[in-house]
Design an enzyme around this catalytic site. Structure first.
Site, mmCIF file in Angstrom:
data_model
loop_
_atom_site.group_PDB
_atom_site.id
_atom_site.type_symbol
_atom_site.label_atom_id
_atom_site.label_comp_id
_atom_site.label_asym_id
_atom_site.label_seq_id
_atom_site.Cartn_x
_atom_site.Cartn_y
_atom_site.Cartn_z
ATOM 1 N N TYR A 221 -10.865 0.953 10.462
ATOM 2 C CA TYR A 221 -12.145 1.395 9.679
ATOM 3 C C TYR A 221 -12.633 0.524 8.509
ATOM 4 C CZ TYR A 221 -8.388 4.024 6.903
ATOM 5 O OH TYR A 221 -7.474 4.637 6.476
ATOM 6 N N LYS A 222 -11.719 -0.710 8.299
ATOM 7 C CA LYS A 222 -12.269 -1.502 7.478
ATOM 8 C C LYS A 222 -12.829 -2.602 8.083
ATOM 9 C CE LYS A 222 -7.730 -0.595 5.029
ATOM 10 N NZ LYS A 222 -8.051 0.142 3.879
ATOM 11 N N ARG B 100 -12.204 -3.881 -7.495
ATOM 12 C CA ARG B 100 -11.935 -4.775 -6.141
ATOM 13 C C ARG B 100 -13.259 -4.801 -5.533
ATOM 14 N NH1 ARG B 100 -7.992 -2.229 -1.645
ATOM 15 N NH2 ARG B 100 -10.016 -1.067 -1.146
ATOM 16 N N PHE C 32 0.871 -1.127 0.002
ATOM 17 C CA PHE C 32 -0.034 0.169 0.002
ATOM 18 C C PHE C 32 0.856 1.312 0.083
ATOM 19 C CE2 PHE C 32 -2.630 3.128 2.030
ATOM 20 C CZ PHE C 32 -3.955 3.082 1.176
ATOM 21 N N ASP D 269 2.117 -5.152 8.209
ATOM 22 C CA ASP D 269 0.931 -4.412 7.921
ATOM 23 C C ASP D 269 -0.146 -5.417 7.972
ATOM 24 O OD1 ASP D 269 -1.271 -2.885 7.065
ATOM 25 O OD2 ASP D 269 0.033 -1.574 5.795
#
Lengths: 410, 410
Positions: free
Chosen positions: B234-235, B383, B132, B209
């Site tokens: 927050y995912k 995605r 990322f 991560d």
């Protein structure tokens, strides 16, 4: 009830009735059972509007629009809200203020940027021993990692951080002057214009911590050519517990200054997600990660409210509330030996007043038990936070009367 | 409607009816007008309980208890909630996980700490070009400021980041290996146990991560002797927009590792506010500033929910949802030339599936206009985020049918 207590309550009733900001108190959520809240300079109370808008955000922008809200409103929110704080509270033109991170992290980023910009020929950071711990700790950490040197000022309790004190520390090796606009314990207001001028004359940058002034004492950053500033939004700006900080970088410095925490949100093109970091133009480059959106609602509402009544009216009431405390101490608490350790002059005092007495650690505990909530500050201070938009003279009177009662009870 | 579309919907209906987690979908707030939400791996949906608890927090802990809530519950919340995430999602014993900052900032802090601990004899950070952006940008920034050297891995799209690939980069100069457990674009699951073992064999630290794995793919950090980890809430953890990150530091490293952002909340005695920073013991010392409390409510609720159904059941449904997508592409979208660019093997695929097609940038826009919300990833990927607790097979079917329709419409 003593005669002095009764007189104090009468005075408070009269002052509340004629308070130009009396209507704003009803805009805040009620706090059932609370007798007096005098810690709004640590955690401000929530507006009714904020409670409603947070619920709306959870159901709407988060719960229904979901990820689309980033496109629709949140990607620019840190900059848009920064501009609003700048306009209403800081005297800052748009494009110089951003919201995000904790105050500690934002301070770290801007101080690192300032130290790097000052360069190795100017390794000294001038700061004072009475600044808020985070400011001192962050500076210590940066000194250890960059080789910067800390030059400590010892402010005279009777004067605060004066231009003279600062001038005495400025040399050709000074890189950055890091000070608080309003001192967190004493409420001394530093002479921001004159200290900024002196620092510039010596070739240094200034970084002002506005945590205890933003929203209650104007700072006029652009007018005074301030270089950098940080501040907190959960005190007088109503953002709620742990709401994000703001940072200000004067426009003419933005191209040159680089903050060290390079994240996707600060990239020039966040959604390209390509190789190599390229900082976004302007304040975008001072964002690191995804900012806490829920903590921004209350800031928006409070800034709107400050704008609607005018920051000068807020400042004026802060001064009057402080004067009320100081005059009341004379009449009610002087016999107990309670001292005012904040400036007596309204022009030199921020939005709180600190009183001192050897028994205040114990008194403060009793006050909390009785739903009167000031703050305690080591070693013997009771700090009365006076939030002009939510604090009534009546609350202040109740707190002072209770201090008297507890001291009397021995 | 084509026969294939009809058959797909029937299959989805059947799978939803027998889904062991079908009851959890009703625990989420409704999203009026939304047809399919397939971006829960960017921003997870809010639980009904979270909406209620945030409203309660605003009126109660914030609005009524006010500053007292710091004493009553919030001072330890970053550690308490960290422990809960550790227990339910990370296989981490208490005292090793903390919540706070953005993921970018937490990653910066832990990577700086790791680089310093590795020492100047081991200046290399091994990382991959498909990680990322924030991970890459943070590492670039740290390399520039500390003299660390970046060793870039180029993962084979058909294999992801394999132990062999990592092994080829490990030398006596490797200090830290920084990788994602689940790749944000492809969903490849890295072999965390084996890569960690190899890194240790080479004398390096690993920093994982977990942004795209936490809450959907178990990581078992303690069992695999992971050194450091960060992740996002927050995912799959439901914290809401910009909710704080978490950081994990294995107990035996905590004494030695020092993070660079020294704030009052991480001090051994936060309320003494004395001179000189002394980091708090354990994970307290990895806190910097005041953490965003409103963003923690949803995390608490979601972690409770994951615990109640079991992380293995969540993982299992993620695999099944992914398999449903992959099998549907064959039947419905294969003729269009749509490719699956995520692993086909359930064991190697995280909680999302990425499909690719030259027209997907345009298709994705049409989908959003029709309230079907997946994510787009450059250059040509759609995605599909599969949040097992809130995503139905029916939603997935609607999205795939609409992709077919838009591609057909030309």
């Amino acid at each position: 009830m003593s005669g002095a207590a009764s007189a104090l309550r009468d005075t408070a009733t009269r002052l509340d009735a004629t308070d130009p900001l009396r209507h704003t108190r009803d805009l805040y959520l009620p706090s059932p059972g609370l007798v007096a809240y005098l810690d709004g300079n640590s955690l401000g109370r929530p507006l009714r509007a904020t409670a409603e808008r947070i619920a709306d955000l959870v159901a709407g922008a988060w719960g229904t629009r979901l990820i689309r809200s980033w496109d629709e409103q949140w990607m620019d929110l840190p900059l848009r809200l920064g501009d609003r704080i700048g306009e209403v509270c800081l005297g800052a033109a748009p494009g110089q203020t951003v919201v995000g991170d904790s105050t500690t992290v934002m301070l770290y980023k801007l101080l690192r940027a300032a130290v790097a910009a000052a360069g190795p020929q100017r390794p000294e950071i001038v700061l004072d021993t009475e600044n808020f711990p985070t400011d001192r700790y962050v500076a210590e950490g940066i000194a250890a990692e960059t080789g910067a040197e800390l030059v400590w000022l010892e402010p005279d309790p009777a004067k605060g951080v004066t231009p003279d004190l600062v001038a005495g520390a400025l040399t050709g090796r000074t890189g950055v002057v890091l000070l608080s606009h309003v001192a967190y314990k004493s409420a001394w207001i530093a002479d921001l214009p004159e200290i900024t001028r002196l620092a510039h004359e010596a070739g240094a940058l200034v970084l002002w911590d506005l945590c205890h002034s933003v929203g209650v004492v104007p700072s006029d950053l652009d007018a005074h050519a301030v270089d950098l500033a940080v501040g907190c939004t959960y005190k007088f700006l109503g953002g709620g517990p742990g709401a994000p900080a703001f940072g200000y970088v004067a426009a003419h410095h933005q191209e040159r200054l680089r903050q060290p925490i390079q994240g996707w949100m600060g990239h020039a093109e966040p959604f390209v997600m390509g190789p190599g970091y390229a900082p976004g133009a302007g304040m975008r480059g001072f964002i690191s990660g995804t900012p806490p959106v829920l903590g921004m609602v209350g800031i928006e509402d409070t800034v709107d409210l400050i704008e609607s009544v005018g920051l000068d009216a807020v400042r004026d009431k802060a001064a009057r509330l402080g004067r009320f405390v100081i005059e009341s101490v004379d009449g009610l608490l002087g016999d107990h030996g309670v001292r005012v350790v904040s400036p007596l002059d309204d022009e030199l005092r921020g939005g709180h007043v600190t009183l001192a007495h050897p028994r205040f650690r114990e008194v403060y505990r009793v006050l909390w038990d009785r739903d009167v909530v000031p703050d305690f500050r080591e070693p013997d201070g009771i700090r009365l936070g006076l939030s002009p938009l939510s604090t009534s003279y009546g609350e202040v009177a109740e707190a002072l009367v209770m201090v008297d009662e507890v001291l009397r009870a021995g």
